[in-house]
Design an enzyme around this catalytic site. Structure first.
Site, PDB file in Angstrom:
ATOM      1  N   LYS A 100       0.651  -1.281  -0.162  1.00  0.00           N
ATOM      2  CA  LYS A 100       0.405   0.284  -0.025  1.00  0.00           C
ATOM      3  C   LYS A 100       1.127   1.047   0.146  1.00  0.00           C
ATOM      4  O   LYS A 100       1.495   1.178   0.470  1.00  0.00           O
ATOM      5  CB  LYS A 100      -0.904   0.013   0.988  1.00  0.00           C
ATOM      6  CG  LYS A 100      -1.752   0.865   1.493  1.00  0.00           C
ATOM      7  CD  LYS A 100      -2.884   0.515   2.068  1.00  0.00           C
ATOM      8  CE  LYS A 100      -3.812   1.765   2.992  1.00  0.00           C
ATOM      9  NZ  LYS A 100      -5.068   2.043   3.645  1.00  0.00           N
ATOM     10  N   SER A 150      -9.935   2.394   3.082  1.00  0.00           N
ATOM     11  CA  SER A 150      -9.181   2.701   2.334  1.00  0.00           C
ATOM     12  C   SER A 150      -7.865   1.927   1.390  1.00  0.00           C
ATOM     13  O   SER A 150      -7.159   2.479   0.233  1.00  0.00           O
ATOM     14  CB  SER A 150      -8.019   3.531   2.845  1.00  0.00           C
ATOM     15  OG  SER A 150      -7.167   3.051   4.042  1.00  0.00           O
ATOM     16  N   SER A 181     -10.054  -0.872   6.783  1.00  0.00           N
ATOM     17  CA  SER A 181      -9.235  -0.604   5.287  1.00  0.00           C
ATOM     18  C   SER A 181      -8.505  -1.670   5.306  1.00  0.00           C
ATOM     19  O   SER A 181      -8.039  -2.034   4.022  1.00  0.00           O
ATOM     20  CB  SER A 181      -9.024   1.235   5.608  1.00  0.00           C
ATOM     21  OG  SER A 181      -9.202   2.181   5.662  1.00  0.00           O
TER      22      SER A 181
HETATM   23  N1  GLN Z   1     -13.683   4.957   6.120  1.00  0.00           N
HETATM   24  C1  GLN Z   1     -12.714   4.582   6.915  1.00  0.00           C
HETATM   25  C2  GLN Z   1     -12.726   6.088   6.810  1.00  0.00           C
HETATM   26  O1  GLN Z   1     -12.819   7.006   5.895  1.00  0.00           O
HETATM   27  C3  GLN Z   1     -11.826   3.740   8.263  1.00  0.00           C
HETATM   28  C4  GLN Z   1     -10.374   4.200   6.906  1.00  0.00           C
HETATM   29  C5  GLN Z   1      -9.336   3.509   7.120  1.00  0.00           C
HETATM   30  O2  GLN Z   1      -9.173   2.501   8.053  1.00  0.00           O
HETATM   31  N2  GLN Z   1      -8.378   3.953   7.051  1.00  0.00           N
HETATM   32  O3  GLN Z   1     -11.953   7.001   8.406  1.00  0.00           O
END
Ligand code: GLN
Length: 492
Positions: free
Chosen positions: A79, A154, A178
């Site tokens: 990532k 994400s 995410s």
């Molecule tokens: N969807 C969640 C957010 O936007 C989690 C994102 C994540 O786990 N990085 O904060």
């Protein structure tokens, strides 16, 4: 060989050891697939062919002289939130579009030391804020199961590369879902470890008390191999825990499913917005586990309604603090011709942060401001403790807790959900991060549009082995994890 990408990680490692193919051949095979297919998926931000082939040759040397570790020569993708020395690390943001990291994240260093080959860096929501990967400066990544849908976020790029067979497995990060939600949207297995199990050093910070790296792959077994490589104490991360690391591969059959008590939270299955097909697939998977000997126990998790508001105070608060370092001076983007220092800060940040990141910074700064600190941030921290306590009480009576990973399958690209609609989609994943617990997503079927559905299993602290073992045995009894999207079936 045109179908090397169909091998499991174990088969890849064995094929390399027995010289059925070299790491150079395997790596080139993936590079060819990326060159041919990634235009349609948009999963890589940076592909590193020369770097990858040099690592492959080094692994081939170790394989030849018999000194190679288990995974030497197997490729992976990181990532783009993990710092990679000498390679762009963007976090999906215009802010870091020009950032070449001077050092490796611990996760990256561990993968390197194990002889894994880095194919490149993959797309993500900007600074990991989002659930669709659409907030990336590099454009939306497509879901390999249906290119008109999002892969989730994400870690959407990490999910898409694996689901399209553009990498055999990938690293992801999970601050509020995410890893698990994109794994769910793309039909993969993804593990969010206990907070402190995987080093955060060199992982670009979003919300430091919630962020945790982990593996995304087709199966629990593949995840276990990557966990064996990346887990462990790191003196460079003050929240890393000095606790012995399990052998996740050796433990794949160690947990008895017979007699395992799986908690089914009443509140979770009555959530408004839970798609009927998602509910049905998750319930079918629980039936399968029951047939394998597990005992389903209805439980209460009374704090469910507090998850979304609590997370969406704490995560933005920490983000607003973490992202203050992007000031146009020390890192990344700098605006043209600033009038003075204030103009430099203001315009650099306004021009380089996208809308969602700006929204989080505003919410977080507000919640932390002097007059509101007690009413919002301190209160959210207290509720966070109650959420953790709710889980600890539940674990007195059950071994693991089952839930959907997400209330729906993958959204359409451009669905344009309002921020609150988007945040509500995180209902099943956020509490795990607030409590610091481990949880895993396993693919358990499809909806009528052939989009994958995921089951989430939440474990008590340090139960990564147990979660991987349960899913591994489920995967020995089912074949959802072996299903491939059409694009993955394409040979190049
Ligand atoms: N969807 C969640 C957010 O936007 C989690 C994102 C994540 O786990 N990085 O904060």
């Amino acid at each position: 060989m045109t179908d090397l990408h169909r091998l499991s990680i174990r088969e890849m490692a064995e094929g390399l050891k027995s010289a059925q193919f070299s790491s150079r051949e395997l790596t080139q095979h993936y590079l060819d697939r990326i060159a041919k297919l990634d235009d349609r998926v948009n999963s890589y931000v940076t592909v590193t062919p020369e770097y990858a082939l040099a690592q492959a040759d080094a692994a081939d040397n170790l394989l030849k002289n018999g000194t190679a570790g288990t995974l030497a020569g197997v490729p992976l993708a990181h990532k783009d939130i993990f710092c990679t020395q000498g390679i762009k690390t963007s976090a999906g943001s215009k802010m870091l579009d020009n950032f070449i990291s001077p050092y490796d994240a611990t996760v990256v260093a561990k993968a390197k030391a194990a002889g894994l080959v880095t194919l490149g860096k993959v797309n993500m929501d900007e600074f990991a804020m989002g659930s669709t990967s659409e907030s990336s400066f590099y454009g939306a990544t497509k879901n390999p199961w249906n290119l008109e849908h999002v892969p989730g976020g994400s870690s959407g790029g990490s999910a898409a590369v694996v689901a399209a067979d553009l990498a055999p497995f990938a690293t992801g990060t999970d601050t509020g879902g995410s890893i698990r939600q994109p794994a769910s949207f793309c039909g993969l297995t993804g593990l969010k470890p206990t907070y402190g199990r995987v080093s955060r050093f060199g992982m670009i910070a979003f919300a430091s008390s919630l962020d945790q790296g982990g593996p995304m792959a087709r199966s629990a077994e593949d995840c276990a191999f990557l966990m064996n490589t990346i887990a462990g104490h790191d003196a460079k991360d003050s929240t890393s825990i000095n606790k012995e690391v399990d052998d996740y591969v050796a433990n794949l059959n160690a947990t008895a499913v017979k007699g395992l008590r799986i908690g089914i939270p009443k509140q979770y299955f009555n959530v408004q917005g839970l798609d009927a097909e998602v509910k049905a697939r998750v319930e079918e998977s629980l039936k399968t586990l029951e047939n394998m000997g597990a005992i389903l126990v209805e439980i209460d998790l009374n704090m469910t309604e507090a998850y979304v508001p609590t997370y969406y105070l704490i995560a933005p608060a920490e983000a607003s603090s973490n992202l203050s370092r992007y000031d146009g001076v020390r890192y990344g983007y700098r605006c043209e011709n600033p009038k003075d220092i204030l103009d430099l800060h203001k315009r650099s940040r306004s021009e380089a942060f996208g809308a969602e990141v700006q929204r989080r910074i505003l919410i977080g700064t507000y919640a932390l401001s002097a007059g509101y600190y007690d009413a919002y941030y301190v209160k959210a921290q207290k509720v966070r403790r109650l959420i953790q306590q709710d889980f600890l009480t539940a674990f007195e009576n059950v071994d693991v807790i089952a839930a959907p990973s997400a209330p729906t399958t993958a959204y359409k690209i451009g669905a344009n959900l309002s921020p609150t609609e988007m945040y509500l989609g995180d209902i099943y994943t956020l509490a795990v991060n607030l409590a610091g617990l481990p949880a895993i997503n396993a693919p358990v079927g499809f909806d009528k549009d052939s989009l994958p559905v995921g089951l989430q299993l939440i474990g008590n602290y340090w139960s990564e082995s147990q979660l991987l073992s349960i899913v591994h045995q489920y995967q020995q009894n089912t074949d959802w994890h072996t299903k491939r999207a059409a694009i993955a079936e394409e040979n190049v």
